[in-house]
Design a protein around this motif. Structure first.
Motif, mmCIF file in Angstrom:
data_model
loop_
_atom_site.group_PDB
_atom_site.id
_atom_site.type_symbol
_atom_site.label_atom_id
_atom_site.label_comp_id
_atom_site.label_asym_id
_atom_site.label_seq_id
_atom_site.Cartn_x
_atom_site.Cartn_y
_atom_site.Cartn_z
ATOM 1 N N ASN A 144 67.149 -28.556 80.199
ATOM 2 C CA ASN A 144 66.327 -29.645 80.737
ATOM 3 C C ASN A 144 67.069 -30.975 80.753
ATOM 4 O O ASN A 144 66.646 -31.915 81.440
ATOM 5 C CB ASN A 144 65.046 -29.801 79.913
ATOM 6 N N TYR A 145 68.164 -31.059 79.990
ATOM 7 C CA TYR A 145 68.911 -32.307 79.909
ATOM 8 C C TYR A 145 70.138 -32.325 80.820
ATOM 9 O O TYR A 145 70.992 -33.201 80.684
ATOM 10 C CB TYR A 145 69.297 -32.581 78.448
ATOM 11 N N ALA A 146 70.194 -31.401 81.764
ATOM 12 C CA ALA A 146 71.347 -31.349 82.669
ATOM 13 C C ALA A 146 71.491 -32.647 83.461
ATOM 14 O O ALA A 146 72.604 -33.176 83.620
ATOM 15 C CB ALA A 146 71.227 -30.158 83.618
ATOM 16 N N GLN A 147 70.376 -33.186 83.962
ATOM 17 C CA GLN A 147 70.452 -34.432 84.721
ATOM 18 C C GLN A 147 70.809 -35.600 83.812
ATOM 19 O O GLN A 147 71.550 -36.509 84.211
ATOM 20 C CB GLN A 147 69.132 -34.712 85.427
ATOM 21 N N THR A 148 70.311 -35.579 82.576
ATOM 22 C CA THR A 148 70.678 -36.616 81.605
ATOM 23 C C THR A 148 72.181 -36.617 81.379
ATOM 24 O O THR A 148 72.821 -37.678 81.331
ATOM 25 C CB THR A 148 69.953 -36.369 80.267
ATOM 26 N N VAL A 149 72.747 -35.418 81.263
ATOM 27 C CA VAL A 149 74.191 -35.299 81.066
ATOM 28 C C VAL A 149 74.941 -35.849 82.272
ATOM 29 O O VAL A 149 75.904 -36.625 82.133
ATOM 30 C CB VAL A 149 74.582 -33.830 80.815
ATOM 31 N N ALA A 150 74.511 -35.449 83.462
ATOM 32 C CA ALA A 150 75.198 -35.896 84.679
ATOM 33 C C ALA A 150 75.153 -37.415 84.809
ATOM 34 O O ALA A 150 76.168 -38.046 85.147
ATOM 35 C CB ALA A 150 74.558 -35.234 85.899
ATOM 36 N N THR A 151 74.010 -37.997 84.538
ATOM 37 C CA THR A 151 73.881 -39.455 84.639
ATOM 38 C C THR A 151 74.716 -40.157 83.572
ATOM 39 O O THR A 151 75.403 -41.148 83.855
ATOM 40 C CB THR A 151 72.401 -39.866 84.498
ATOM 41 N N ALA A 152 74.680 -39.627 82.357
ATOM 42 C CA ALA A 152 75.423 -40.252 81.257
ATOM 43 C C ALA A 152 76.931 -40.196 81.493
ATOM 44 O O ALA A 152 77.662 -41.115 81.085
ATOM 45 C CB ALA A 152 75.067 -39.572 79.939
ATOM 46 N N ARG A 153 77.397 -39.150 82.131
ATOM 47 C CA ARG A 153 78.831 -39.057 82.421
ATOM 48 C C ARG A 153 79.257 -40.168 83.374
ATOM 49 O O ARG A 153 80.400 -40.630 83.335
ATOM 50 C CB ARG A 153 79.164 -37.689 83.004
ATOM 51 N N GLN A 154 78.335 -40.583 84.225
ATOM 52 C CA GLN A 154 78.655 -41.646 85.186
ATOM 53 C C GLN A 154 78.477 -43.031 84.578
ATOM 54 O O GLN A 154 79.290 -43.930 84.813
ATOM 55 C CB GLN A 154 77.767 -41.519 86.425
ATOM 56 N N THR A 155 77.413 -43.193 83.793
ATOM 57 C CA THR A 155 77.048 -44.530 83.311
ATOM 58 C C THR A 155 77.528 -44.843 81.904
ATOM 59 O O THR A 155 77.557 -46.002 81.497
ATOM 60 C CB THR A 155 75.518 -44.690 83.333
ATOM 61 N N GLY A 156 77.850 -43.793 81.135
ATOM 62 C CA GLY A 156 78.274 -43.995 79.761
ATOM 63 C C GLY A 156 77.129 -44.190 78.793
ATOM 64 O O GLY A 156 77.341 -44.600 77.647
ATOM 65 N N THR A 211 79.681 -37.179 74.905
ATOM 66 C CA THR A 211 80.982 -37.841 74.751
ATOM 67 C C THR A 211 82.093 -36.808 74.704
ATOM 68 O O THR A 211 83.130 -36.948 75.393
ATOM 69 C CB THR A 211 81.005 -38.685 73.461
ATOM 70 N N GLU A 212 81.893 -35.762 73.915
ATOM 71 C CA GLU A 212 82.917 -34.709 73.822
ATOM 72 C C GLU A 212 83.046 -33.958 75.143
ATOM 73 O O GLU A 212 84.151 -33.625 75.574
ATOM 74 C CB GLU A 212 82.562 -33.742 72.699
ATOM 75 N N LEU A 213 81.933 -33.720 75.781
ATOM 76 C CA LEU A 213 81.942 -32.995 77.044
ATOM 77 C C LEU A 213 82.618 -33.797 78.150
ATOM 78 O O LEU A 213 83.399 -33.263 78.947
ATOM 79 C CB LEU A 213 80.491 -32.665 77.444
ATOM 80 N N ALA A 214 82.340 -35.099 78.183
ATOM 81 C CA ALA A 214 82.832 -35.952 79.264
ATOM 82 C C ALA A 214 84.235 -36.490 79.021
ATOM 83 O O ALA A 214 84.913 -36.914 79.955
ATOM 84 C CB ALA A 214 81.870 -37.119 79.466
ATOM 85 N N GLY A 215 84.646 -36.491 77.762
ATOM 86 C CA GLY A 215 85.960 -37.046 77.443
ATOM 87 C C GLY A 215 85.981 -38.559 77.485
ATOM 88 O O GLY A 215 87.040 -39.178 77.580
ATOM 89 N N LYS A 216 84.801 -39.183 77.431
ATOM 90 C CA LYS A 216 84.711 -40.635 77.337
ATOM 91 C C LYS A 216 83.461 -40.982 76.543
ATOM 92 O O LYS A 216 82.543 -40.176 76.418
ATOM 93 C CB LYS A 216 84.663 -41.282 78.717
#
Length: 285
Positions: A144-156, A211-216
């Motif tokens: 259910n948090y897939a979109q949260t992850v996608a957005t967070a990778r872009q916005t930090g 953070t670990e997934l995105a590398g930032k």
């Protein structure tokens, strides 16, 4: 024994069938679907594919003919589910189905969770049907948090109105394995299982995992429910959807998704999938 799964090409139903195919003969499985074209791969593997919509009682009864056990995967149309589920239960009884497993929600009869009333009503329908049953009260899906992850990778940032609330989530595959176990082993009739992940994580942990997934670096930025509604509507969501999502966060803040029971890992015979691993798998797919 013939086992049917509704919503068999959906995100959960498909995984249940994959679990069942590991130890059941394909011809003993029935995939109840709305679109036969989406089930061609299942048909090619020997699974019986039958077409029926939750809103079509006659088609449902025909689709459930000769079925011994049924997994009723709850519908996705919030607000219409009680009537739809009633159609399935009535059709199952008319077709001679002996047992229904139903995917409900944690503490369906007592929780204040915004999604619970339709599940509570469906449980009551099943109890009143006279059929054998098991209630699989599924907690939150990590996916259910897939979109949260996608957005967070872009916005930090993970932006939510969940405060310091925790979520004992597990993957759809975890819940699917539990459903398959209930359908294929003895001793479950009349039982209600409160199913959730082995660890209740908070949104700081979610941000750390991303953070670990995105590398930032990704941080958690808590906001109030009204602020979240404003942010979501500014991003293009309608008021109703934004309000619903904010209400889910409010429920999370209240601890309604934090219950850890151990019953899910007990049913599947292994630990539930950890948060980071689940997010990595979701990202890969």
């Amino acid at each position: 024994m013939t086992i049917a799964v509704t919503g068999a090409t959906g995100q959960l139903g498909r995984l249940v069938l994959e679990e069942l195919l590991t130890n059941q003969e394909p011809a003993s499985l029935v995939a109840v679907v709305r679109d036969a074209a989406k089930a061609e791969e299942l048909r090619a593997r020997g699974v019986q594919v039958r077409v029926a919509d939750y809103s079509d009682p006659a088609a449902l009864e025909a689709a459930l003919a000769g079925v011994d056990k049924l997994l009723l995967v709850s519908g996705s149309e919030v607000g219409a589910r009680v009537a739809q589920h009633a159609n399935v239960v009535t059709a199952a009884k008319a077709a001679g189905v002996g047992f229904i497993a139903y995917t409900s929600v944690l503490a369906a009869d007592t929780t204040e969770l915004i999604l619970a009333p339709e599940h509570k009503a469906t449980e009551q329908l099943i109890r009143g049907s006279g059929l054998g049953f098991t209630f699989l009260r599924n907690g939150w899906y990590t996916e259910n948090y897939a979109q949260t992850v996608a957005t967070a990778r872009q916005t930090g940032a993970v932006v939510a109105a969940a405060g310091d609330g925790r979520v004992a989530s597990a993957t759809r595959a975890d819940y699917a394995a539990a459903a398959a176990a209930v359908l294929t082993t003895a001793g479950h009739e009349g039982r209600t299982y409160e199913l959730s992940g082995d660890h209740a994580w908070d949104f700081e942990e979610l941000a750390t995992a991303i953070t670990e997934l995105a590398g930032k670096e990704v941080v958690y930025r808590p906001v109030s429910a009204p602020e979240l509604v404003q942010l979501l509507t500014a991003a293009g969501l309608d008021e109703g959807t934004a309000g619903f999502l904010a209400a889910l966060d409010t429920d999370t803040k209240a601890g309604l998704l934090a219950t850890v029971t151990g019953e899910l890992s007990g049913l599947i015979g292994r630990p539930t999938t950890p948060l980071l691993q689940a997010l990595q798998s979701a990202a890969a797919s």
